[in-house]
Design a protein around this motif. Structure first.
Motif, short mmCIF file in Angstrom:
data_model
loop_
_atom_site.label_atom_id
_atom_site.label_comp_id
_atom_site.label_asym_id
_atom_site.label_seq_id
_atom_site.Cartn_x
_atom_site.Cartn_y
_atom_site.Cartn_z
N ARG A 134 0.81 -1.23 0.00
CA ARG A 134 0.00 0.00 0.00
C ARG A 134 0.84 1.27 0.00
O ARG A 134 0.76 2.07 -0.92
CB ARG A 134 -0.96 -0.03 1.20
N ASP A 135 1.65 1.49 1.02
CA ASP A 135 2.34 2.79 1.14
C ASP A 135 3.85 2.60 1.22
O ASP A 135 4.34 1.70 1.92
CB ASP A 135 1.87 3.52 2.41
N TRP A 136 4.56 3.48 0.52
CA TRP A 136 6.00 3.60 0.68
C TRP A 136 6.41 4.96 0.11
O TRP A 136 5.78 5.49 -0.81
CB TRP A 136 6.76 2.48 -0.04
N VAL A 137 7.44 5.55 0.67
CA VAL A 137 7.94 6.82 0.18
C VAL A 137 9.33 7.03 0.75
O VAL A 137 9.66 6.51 1.82
CB VAL A 137 7.01 8.00 0.57
N LEU A 138 10.17 7.79 0.03
CA LEU A 138 11.50 8.17 0.52
C LEU A 138 11.69 9.64 0.21
O LEU A 138 11.58 10.07 -0.94
CB LEU A 138 12.59 7.32 -0.12
#
Length: 375
Positions: A292-296
């Motif tokens: 569902r969610d991931w970010v850098l």
């Protein structure tokens, strides 16, 4: 009346007394045996946690209640002296009250067993199951406390001097209520806090919480304290009222899914795009990611590094912890193998350092020449 008639009358009286004693006890034994057979047959026909829990929890207290009741009924036919009969009857009544209290407490355990058997805590999104489990656990302990209090009060009321003392207590109930309230303030606070937690649902069994900067799970909730098992298997024992009067973090309040962060300090020359692409590759290949969610992102800087934060989501807290550790380790390995110049380093201005060394050398030389001239 002749001797024969007297003997017959005595024998008849003896037989009637024996029957008056034997019949209630026999009926009691038949009832207990019949109840056991009935429960076993029902369990064999339709396996259910109700019958199994009844047999496991209620067999002994039910047997004691039935047999004690039969003995109390048969006691007047024994023909004991009045004083001894009163003592034995009173002891049996106290035993009966204790047995009934025990049976009712075990019945609350049956309710808990049946409810727990219908709840699945192994699923990833088990918020509803944990909420119901917590409510049943807390309410059962409240019910046990109430039943024990009622049992003790009922037993005390069978004693004449205790009844008189209770009547005098009722007369001065106002003063005694204030004194008892002050004396039991902490206990009552925890009791009402337990009821509030069961109803308001701020914490549940197996919730992931942060208390006193410690990350852990709610392992046990009683009427007086809450046990939090930390990530390194330590136990924090907190009064249950603490959770109604203090601020704490509950990561699984609305759902079991958890969003966790990863922080890295890298050099200013590090390629954020390469790091972002590598992190996406890692989470895509990990079974711990829920998809569902991931970010850098670069979220901060220091005088020597820039701070990169990655966010990843998982179905539950343990999976998220393992995923964060795994991604952090592999990102560091990626930097070491492919971008070693992106690792943090300390910089110094070489030109200024050379100028400082030259100035120091000239000053030292001038001092030496002056000493030579003076000599």
């Amino acid at each position: 009346m002749t001797i024969g008639e007297t003997s017959v009358a005595g024998a008849r009286e003896y037989i009637e007394s024996a029957l008056a004693v034997a019949v209630p006890i026999t009926v009691a034994l038949l009832v207990t045996v019949g109840a056991r057979i009935l429960v076993r047959r029902r369990q064999a026909r339709s396996p259910s946690p109700v019958w199994f829990s009844l047999q496991r929890r209620c067999r002994r207290p039910f047997r004691i209640v039935v047999v004690t009741t039969a003995i109390v009924i048969a006691l007047p036919a024994v023909g004991l002296p009045a004083t001894l009969a009163d003592i034995i009857r009173h002891a049996l009544v106290l035993a009966l009250i204790a047995a009934v209290t025990w049976l009712l407490i075990q019945l609350t355990g049956v309710v808990e067993d049946v409810a727990s058997s219908r709840l699945d805590l192994a699923v990833s999104d088990n918020r509803q199951s944990r909420r119901i489990t917590t409510q049943i656990l807390v309410l059962r302990r409240v019910a046990i406390a109430v039943l024990v209090f009622i049992g003790i009060a009922a037993g005390a009321m069978t004693i004449p001097w205790a009844r008189a003392l209770g009547a005098s207590f009722l007369v001065s109930a106002g003063v005694l209520g204030v004194v008892a309230g002050l004396a039991a303030q902490t206990t009552l606070t925890n009791l009402f806090a337990g009821i509030q937690i069961a109803v308001a649902d701020p914490i549940r069994i197996d919730d992931v919480v942060v208390v006193h900067d410690e990350w852990g799970r709610i392992e046990e909730i009683t009427l007086t304290y809450v046990v939090v098992r930390t990530w390194d298997n330590r136990r924090l024992i907190l009064p249950i009222s603490w959770f109604t009067t203090n601020v704490f973090q509950n990561w699984t309040r609305d759902e079991a899914r958890v969003l966790g962060s990863i922080f890295l300090h890298v050099d200013f020359r590090a390629s954020v795009e390469d790091l972002r692409a590598e992190m996406y590759r890692l989470v895509q290949g990990s079974p711990l990611w829920d998809g569902r969610d991931w970010v850098l992102q670069v979220v901060d800087t220091t005088p020597t590094t820039m701070v990169v934060r990655g966010l990843v989501s998982s179905a539950d807290a343990p999976s998220n912890w393992d995923l964060r550790c795994d991604v952090r380790e592999k990102l560091l390995l990626f930097l070491q193998q492919h971008h070693p110049d992106a690792l943090p380093r300390v910089r110094a201005d070489v030109s200024q350092r050379n100028a400082f060394n030259t100035m120091a050398h000239l000053t030292h030389r001038s001092t030496a020449d002056q000493r030579t001239r003076e000599t």
